[in-house]
Design an enzyme around this catalytic site. Structure first.
Site, PDB file in Angstrom:
ATOM      1  N   MET A   1     -21.750 -30.544  -9.868  1.00 23.57           N
ATOM      2  CA  MET A   1     -22.604 -31.020 -10.953  1.00 23.57           C
ATOM      3  C   MET A   1     -23.793 -31.829 -10.445  1.00 23.57           C
ATOM      4  O   MET A   1     -23.845 -32.209  -9.296  1.00 23.57           O
ATOM      5  CB  MET A   1     -21.756 -31.823 -11.929  1.00 23.57           C
ATOM      6  CG  MET A   1     -20.952 -32.923 -11.285  1.00 23.57           C
ATOM      7  SD  MET A   1     -21.874 -34.458 -11.156  1.00 23.57           S
ATOM      8  CE  MET A   1     -20.545 -35.614 -10.942  1.00 23.57           C
TER       9      MET A   1
ATOM     10  N   SER B   1     -19.390 -41.925  -7.602  1.00 17.38           N
ATOM     11  CA  SER B   1     -18.942 -40.726  -6.912  1.00 17.38           C
ATOM     12  C   SER B   1     -19.060 -39.519  -7.823  1.00 17.38           C
ATOM     13  O   SER B   1     -19.209 -39.629  -9.036  1.00 17.38           O
ATOM     14  CB  SER B   1     -17.497 -40.878  -6.462  1.00 17.38           C
ATOM     15  OG  SER B   1     -16.632 -40.541  -7.523  1.00 17.38           O
ATOM     16  N   LYS B   2     -18.986 -38.374  -7.195  1.00 12.34           N
ATOM     17  CA  LYS B   2     -19.073 -37.143  -7.971  1.00 12.34           C
ATOM     18  C   LYS B   2     -17.878 -36.999  -8.906  1.00 12.34           C
ATOM     19  O   LYS B   2     -17.925 -36.270  -9.875  1.00 12.34           O
ATOM     20  CB  LYS B   2     -19.157 -35.944  -7.033  1.00 12.34           C
ATOM     21  CG  LYS B   2     -20.495 -35.855  -6.327  1.00 12.34           C
ATOM     22  CD  LYS B   2     -20.918 -34.413  -6.109  1.00 12.34           C
ATOM     23  CE  LYS B   2     -22.383 -34.345  -5.659  1.00 12.34           C
ATOM     24  NZ  LYS B   2     -22.938 -32.995  -5.731  1.00 12.34           N
ATOM     25  N   ARG B   3     -16.837 -37.698  -8.583  1.00 10.46           N
ATOM     26  CA  ARG B   3     -15.635 -37.619  -9.412  1.00 10.46           C
ATOM     27  C   ARG B   3     -15.804 -38.389 -10.725  1.00 10.46           C
ATOM     28  O   ARG B   3     -15.195 -38.060 -11.727  1.00 10.46           O
ATOM     29  CB  ARG B   3     -14.444 -38.238  -8.651  1.00 10.46           C
ATOM     30  CG  ARG B   3     -14.025 -37.435  -7.439  1.00 10.46           C
ATOM     31  CD  ARG B   3     -12.505 -37.444  -7.309  1.00 10.46           C
ATOM     32  NE  ARG B   3     -12.010 -36.282  -6.603  1.00 10.46           N
ATOM     33  CZ  ARG B   3     -12.107 -35.039  -7.039  1.00 10.46           C
ATOM     34  NH1 ARG B   3     -12.697 -34.782  -8.183  1.00 10.46           N
ATOM     35  NH2 ARG B   3     -11.606 -34.041  -6.354  1.00 10.46           N
TER      36      ARG B   3
END
Length: 620
Positions: free
Chosen positions: A142, A383-385
């Site tokens: 994303m 973070s991407k999370r």
RNA sequence: GCCCCCAUCGUCUAGCGGUCCAGGACGCCGCCCUUUCAAGGCGGUAGCACGGGUUCGAACCCCGUUGGGGGCACCA
């Protein structure tokens, strides 16, 4: 664009010769400057171009740069900076003794400080090079808000200086990259209002702009680096390196030990005979690596602290730390603005640039500016999370792109000490990388929402209406395009709705009741305002409105007040609460009288009637 | 472990040696306005991490401490 074309454009031998430092007459101003960077020149502020473009003592700049590469003290060769006409440099970041004198009064944060990257030649440029910034994400997963903040700053930097923004896709990792993510990246850029002058879908003279199409270029540069002695073949395995460090009584975490630099031809042949294939490593110089960071000032890595690093894998695949500077060099990038996470890899890039310059692939080292992290809750980088980091959720909720950009810009930059709402144009006008803060910034949803709400309220009605339509349409409330009647209602309610909304999707809940036949009444609202004792209010309202000759907000207000407040002796709060819930289904709505007017007599009476039934029900 | 970055209200920031018992914004609290919710207006809450220097004078310059973050791959 054909990949080979790029190769031909940039790598033929005469290109390599063209800018050789040894040559007597270099070409400081590149002809291609005429093709780009003129676009925004007219809108550039009155003073900053002088700062960036004024003729400069480039010999000294060069010395500055070379001094860094050679490990001499850069500051000793620097010139006293002319103070910025409008704003003097704000801090002095220099560390260590002996630096203070040089910096006093000048500051190190002026843009011209690092020297003109493209002018690594001993004659004064007649046309100072234009700024070429770049944004080069890899299309994985994303689109991250921190990434878009980096894009924004690069864009603003390029636009402010009348420069060029290059957009390059770093898709060298086939296992993680996806076409979908690539499309999504372009789409997000466009949504935010960030355009690029060279890159995917717009082309440009330095293409291709996707690394996956540039493999031949890297192969060629790697070969030149090897041939010129800047790089060498390395056969050591990690295990062997660790064993050697251990044997020497050192911590294996020190990393590679530069062992293979000294391999003889016989040794190499022996390794090959074993079936081992070498990686290609860059020979790091034996001096301190120093640069003047656009946002942080002087940063220095001690000689020997950075091991020779891998340029190309044993299987021939070039690695990011190699490919990224090569592309920047070939694309004539002068200013590298990127995330703080890349800061520790900068010394390696400096060394690579020196080598690339030596073999004629690069014509100087760009300026670097390392942007602070965007963090989430706590102080960890977002973070991407973290779901908060996905830019899509803001878009889907109905953040205005210009408002979101406004908020993003505030993460590390400020336009003035007493203002934080601005347009993209105003940002371009005022942006100065040199004034970007070095501290990490926390992404604060509340503030982002407040900024958005402010922009939302400032929207002209027709603009607001057209932006809100897709959200109402997606909820099935209006058609897209809306009918004439829907448009009439929307335009009438818009000014009242705007100041009650934070994001565009709020319109669905706030205005939905105007576009349906029967409202669904919120249970909590009913429990609060549609009790048996409220039935009298609904009755009174109904009879007051049934034969009202003039169906206007003013008349509605008049008769309702008369009937409910005076007639029933209720407090306004008690009088209008039940009517509001009956009509809108909620306790919160746009102003009542206007809402009723827009709803029309028929639906109003029907809703009053339906609510009456509901209120009359025994509680429970 | 080694290297690097960062340090002003809860959060984002302004601050560029005196104009700072530190300014703005978001948030939070109160009041006003008010048919709800907002918006708007007014007011309030809250900060220079610590210790040494330099200086007539330090939030600002230097050193150190502490704290936080990041990087140390044949990922990007």
């Amino acid at each position: 664009m054909d990949p080979r074309q790029g190769l031909r454009l940039v790598l033929p031998d005469r290109t390599l010769d063209r800018d050789r430092p040894a040559r007597p007459r270099p070409r400081p101003g590149r002809p291609r400057d005429h093709l780009h960077g003129r676009r925004r020149a007219a809108s550039a502020g009155p003073h900053e171009s002088a700062d960036l473009r004024r003729p400069h003592p480039d010999l000294l700049h060069l010395a500055d740069h070379d001094a860094a590469a050679r490990g001499r003290r850069a500051d000793r060769h620097s010139v006293r900076r002319r103070p910025h006409p409008a704003r003097p440099a704000r801090r002095h970041h220099d560390r260590g003794p002996g630096h203070a004198d040089q910096q006093r009064g000048g500051g190190r944060r002026r843009l011209d400080r690092g020297g003109f990257p493209m002018s690594a030649h001993p004659s004064p440029p007649t046309t100072p090079p234009t700024i070429r910034a770049r944004f080069c994400p890899s299309p994985t997963g994303m689109v991250h808000v921190g990434l878009m903040r980096t894009a924004l700053f690069n864009w603003a930097h390029a636009r402010h200086n009348g420069g060029t923004l290059v957009f390059r896709i770093e898709d060298t990792d086939a296992t993680r990259d996806s076409e979908e993510s690539y499309r999504h990246l372009l789409d997000s850029m466009r949504w935010l209002g960030l355009d690029w002058d060279e890159g995917p879908e717009v082309g440009g003279p330095h293409g291709p702009y996707r690394q996956s199409e540039r493999h031949d270029i890297y192969r060629d540069v790697a070969a030149k680096l090897l041939a010129s002695g800047h790089a060498y073949e390395s056969f050591s395995t990690n295990e062997e390196v660790d064993a050697r460090r251990l044997a020497a009584g050192q911590d294996p975490k020190l990393g590679y030990d530069n062992y293979d630099r000294f391999l003889t031809d016989e040794q190499k042949a022996a390794f090959r005979a074993e079936g081992r294939e070498p990686v290609l490593r860059l020979k790091m110089p034996d001096e301190d690596l120093v640069w003047n960071d656009l946002v942080r000032g002087e940063i220095r890595f001690a000689a020997g602290s950075v091991p020779d690093f891998v340029l190309v894998r044993a299987n021939g695949v070039p690695l990011y730390p190699f490919v990224n500077p090569v592309d920047d060099a070939l694309m004539g990038i002068t200013d590298v603005l990127r995330g703080e996470d890349l800061l520790p890899s900068t010394p390696r890039q400096l060394a690579l640039y020196a080598a690339l310059t030596d073999i004629g692939v690069a014509s100087g080292t760009p300026r670097f500016g390392h942007l602070p992290y965007v963090t989430g809750e706590g102080n960890k980088k977002l973070s991407k999370r973290d779901p908060q980091s996905n830019i899509d959720i803001y878009r889907q909720r109905g953040f205005l792109p210009e408002a979101f950009a406004n908020y993003l810009a505030l993460l590390g930059w400020s336009i003035a000490d007493d203002r934080d709402i601005f347009t993209m144009e105003e940002m371009v006008e005022a942006f100065d990388v040199t004034r970007v803060s070095a501290n990490p910034a926390r992404f604060d949803l509340k503030k982002a929402e407040a900024i958005n709400a402010t922009h939302l309220r400032a929207l002209p009605v027709d603009d607001f209406v057209s932006r809100v339509i897709p959200f109402l349409a997606a909820a099935g409330l209006v058609s897209d395009p809306p009918s004439d009647e829907q448009r009439r209602v929307l335009e009438a309610i818009a000014p009242l709705a705007q100041e009650r909304m934070i994001v565009l999707s709020d319109a669905v809940g706030l205005l939905g009741f105007l576009f349906v036949d029967d409202v669904e009444i919120d249970e909590a609202a009913a429990a609060k305002n549609l009790r048996p004792e409220d039935a009298e209010v609904l009755d009174a309202a109904e009879s007051a409105l049934r034969d009202l000759p003039d169906w206007s907000a003013a008349s509605i207000e008049e008769v309702l007040k008369a009937a409910l407040v005076e007639g029933l002796g209720r407090k306004p709060r008690q009088a209008f609460g039940p009517v509001r819930v009956a009509v809108s289904g909620r306790t919160v709505s746009p102003p009542l009288y206007e809402s009723i007017e827009l709803l029309g007599r028929e639906r109003t009476l029907a809703r009053l009637e339906a609510a009456r039934t509901l209120a009359a029900r025994p509680a429970g």
